[in-house]
Design an enzyme around this catalytic site. Structure first.
Site, short mmCIF file in Angstrom:
data_model
loop_
_atom_site.label_atom_id
_atom_site.label_comp_id
_atom_site.label_asym_id
_atom_site.label_seq_id
_atom_site.Cartn_x
_atom_site.Cartn_y
_atom_site.Cartn_z
CE1 TYR A 143 -3.93 -2.35 -8.71
CE2 TYR A 143 -2.42 -0.59 -8.07
CZ TYR A 143 -3.01 -1.82 -7.82
OH TYR A 143 -2.67 -2.52 -6.69
N GLY A 180 0.76 -1.24 0.00
CA GLY A 180 0.00 0.00 0.00
C GLY A 180 0.78 1.29 0.00
CE1 TYR A 217 -10.02 3.06 -7.73
CE2 TYR A 217 -8.25 2.87 -9.33
CZ TYR A 217 -9.17 2.28 -8.49
OH TYR A 217 -9.23 0.92 -8.40
CB CYS A 269 -19.59 7.38 -26.94
SG CYS A 269 -21.02 8.42 -27.25
CD GLU A 270 -19.69 6.29 -20.89
OE1 GLU A 270 -20.08 7.16 -20.08
OE2 GLU A 270 -20.26 5.20 -21.07
N GLY A 314 2.99 -3.36 -4.64
CA GLY A 314 2.62 -3.50 -6.04
C GLY A 314 2.91 -2.20 -6.78
NE ARG A 315 -0.96 2.83 -5.88
CZ ARG A 315 -2.16 2.97 -6.43
NH1 ARG A 315 -2.29 3.66 -7.54
NH2 ARG A 315 -3.23 2.44 -5.86
NE ARG A 334 -4.26 4.89 -10.61
CZ ARG A 334 -4.01 6.15 -10.30
NH1 ARG A 334 -3.61 7.00 -11.23
NH2 ARG A 334 -4.15 6.58 -9.05
CD GLU A 355 0.92 -9.67 1.02
OE1 GLU A 355 -0.02 -8.89 1.27
OE2 GLU A 355 1.03 -10.78 1.54
#
Length: 424
Positions: A377, A241, A320, A348-349, A279-280, A316, A277
C-alpha cells in the site's frame, strides 16, 4: 524478518547499498527485497502444510501490483487474489495460471465479469444477489459456467482501523451470513452458475487471532448447515488480513504458524481445501521508500525535516495514521544527539506529514532517509497530486538491482491530458 541492515555504516538492501541505488535512479524511490518476499511467502505457505491443510495461497495483488513482485511470488507457486480487471490482467501477465486466480470485490462490472469468465479463472467471489444475477446473465450470454463463492459477512469486529475493517454488518462487503442458505439455494438454480465455495474476509492488519476464531466458527457452522441442505461446498476461501509490525514498540502480530493452528482448529474438521489471500504480510516489510532531505526548518516550537517524498508517494500516514520507521541511510553515530522532529513533504497540504515528534539525529540537505515497511500500500496507492511524478520501483536480488518501474517523465505525465479542441 526483512533483509535491510547497516553494513559499514550504510543501509543495505540485501547486498546492495541503498546509497548506490539512489545515485543510479535519484530520489524518491521504492526498493523491494526478493529474499524477503520469498521468505515471507514460504513461511506463510509452510505453516499450513505443516498443519496438514490443503491450502492454495493467493497473493492479494492490491497490496503491491508490480509485475516483478507478482512474478517472484508466482514462481514460488502463489496464486492471485484480484479485485479489478486491471489486477487480473497484471496477474496473468506476470505468469499466474488462471486456475489459481480468484476475483474478489464488491462492485465488478459486466465487462470485468466477461473478462474473468473468458480467462477461465478459478472462482468469482460474489457479494450480493444483484451481482449473482448479473453474473448468471453474463455467463449465459458467453456460454460459460461461472464457478462462484458467496462472500458472507460474519458481523465480527476485526479490531483494526475503521477504514480497513470489512467484516461488520455496517461494512459494504459480503452478504449477511444468516442469509447464506437462501443465496446458495438461489445460486444453485441460476443458469450459468456453479456454487463451489464460501468466502469470508474480515479486514486488514489484524493483530489478534480472536476475530479469526469467531469468524471461522460462524463459517464452519454455515458450511455444515449448507451441507445438510444438500448444497455442496468444495473449498473454503478464508481471506487474508494478518498484520505486520510497523512500530518496533508495538507487540508482535501473531505468527503464521499460530494462525494456521487457528484455521485447523476452526475448520479442519470440514476436510475441505482452503484458499488464503495474504497481501501485506508477504510484501509489507519487503520494501522501503527512500527519500532525500531537502532541508531542516527549525522554529520556536517545532523542528521540521522536509524531504523530497510526499503524501502522493506514500499516503498511509495521511490516510490511516500509519506508522513507518524512519532510518537514516548513513548509520548515525552511537552518541548522536536525537531530538523530536516532524518529517514532512513538499505537497501543499498539512496532511503531508510522515511522522510527528519522532526522535531523529541531525539531518542535513542531501542526507538520505528510508521509511520502513513500505512494500504494501505504498507505490500501488501513489498519485500525481501537485503534478508530482510517479517514483521508480527497484527490485534487489543478492548483489543485483533492477528498475522494475521507471520514474515517470513530465512529458509522459502531461501527455495524459488532451487539450479541448476549441482551445487549440
Amino acid at each position: 524478518m526483512n533483509h535491510f541492515e547497516y553494513r559499514d555504516g550504510i543501509l543495505h538492501a540485501e547486498d546492495v547499498a541503498i546509497s548506490a541505488i539512489a545515485e543510479a535512479v535519484g530520489t524518491p524511490f521504492y526498493v523491494y527485497s526478493t529474499a524477503t518476499l520469498e521468505r515471507h511467502y514460504r513461511v506463510f505457505a509452510d505453516a499450513f502444510s505443516q498443519e496438514g491443510l490443503d491450502a492454495l495461497v493467493c497473493y492479494a495483488v492490491k497490496a503491491n501490483s508490480n509485475l516483478s513482485v507478482i512474478r517472484t511470488l508466482a514462481q514460488l507457486g502463489a496464486g492471485a487474489d484480484v479485485v479489478s480487471e486491471g489486477e487480473l490482467r497484471r496477474a496473468l501477465a506476470a505468469g499466474v495460471p488462471p486456475e489459481k486466480i480468484v476475483f474478489s470485490g464488491v462492485g465488478k462490472t459486466v465487462s470485468e465479469l466477461e473478462f474473468a469468465l473468458n480467462a477461465g479463472i478459478l472462482e468469482i467471489n460474489v457479494e450480493s444477489l444483484p451481482e449473482l444475477e448479473m453474473l448468471s446473465d453474463t455467463a449465459q450470454r458467453l456460454g460459460r459456467e461461472a464457478h462462484v463463492a458467496i462472500r458472507v459477512n460474519p458481523d465480527v469486529d476485526a479490531k483494526t482501523h475503521e477504514k480497513i475493517a470489512t467484516g461488520k454488518k455496517e461494512n459494504k462487503f459480503g452478504i449477511d451470513i444468516e442469509y447464506a442458505g437462501q443465496i446458495y439455494a438461489r445460486a444453485a438454480n441460476l443458469p450459468g452458475i456453479k456454487p463451489v465455495s464460501i468466502a469470508v474476509h474480515i479486514g486488514s492488519q489484524l493483530t489478534s487471532l480472536d476475530p479469526y476464531r469467531a469468524a471461522f466458527a460462524k463459517l464452519a457452522e454455515t458450511v455444515e448447515t449448507l451441507q445438510k441442505q444438500g448444497i455442496g461446498i468444495e473449498r473454503l476461501d478464508l481471506g487474508g488480513g494478518l498484520g505486520i509490525p510497523y512500530d518496533a514498540s508495538d507487540s508482535e502480530p501473531p505468527l503464521p504458524s499460530d494462525y494456521a493452528k487457528v484455521v485447523r482448529e476452526s475448520v479442519g474438521h470440514l476436510n475441505l481445501p482452503i484458499m488464503l489471500e495474504p497481501g501485506r504480510l508477504i510484501v509489507g516489510n519487503s520494501g522501503l521508500l527512500v527519500t532525500e532531505v531537502i532541508l531542516e526548518k527549525v522554529g520556536e516550537t517545532r523542528r521540521f525535516v522536509i524531504v523530497d517524498a510526499a503524501m502522493n508517494d506514500l499516503i498511509r500516514p495521511s490516510l490511516y495514521d500509519g506508522h513507518h520507521e524512519i532510518m537514516p541511510v548513513r548509520e548515525p553515530a552511537e552518541n548522536a544527539q536525537k531530538s523530536a522532529a516532524d518529517v514532512v513533504g513538499p505537497v501543499c497540504e498539512s496532511g503531508d506529514t510522515f511522522a510527528k515528534n519522532r526522535q531523529l539525529p541531525p539531518l542535513d540537505h542531501g542526507d538520505l532517509v528510508a521509511f520502513g515497511s513500505a512494500g504494501a500500500y505504498g507505490a500501488v496507492m501513489a498519485s500525481t497530486y501537485n503534478t508530482r511524478l510517479l517514483v521508480p520501483e527497484v527490485l534487489v536480488k543478492g548483489d543485483q538491482f533492477a528498475v522494475i518501474r521507471p520514474r515517470q517523465t513530465y512529458e509522459e505525465l502531461l501527455a495524459l491530458d488532451h487539450m479541448a479542441e476549441w482551445l487549440d
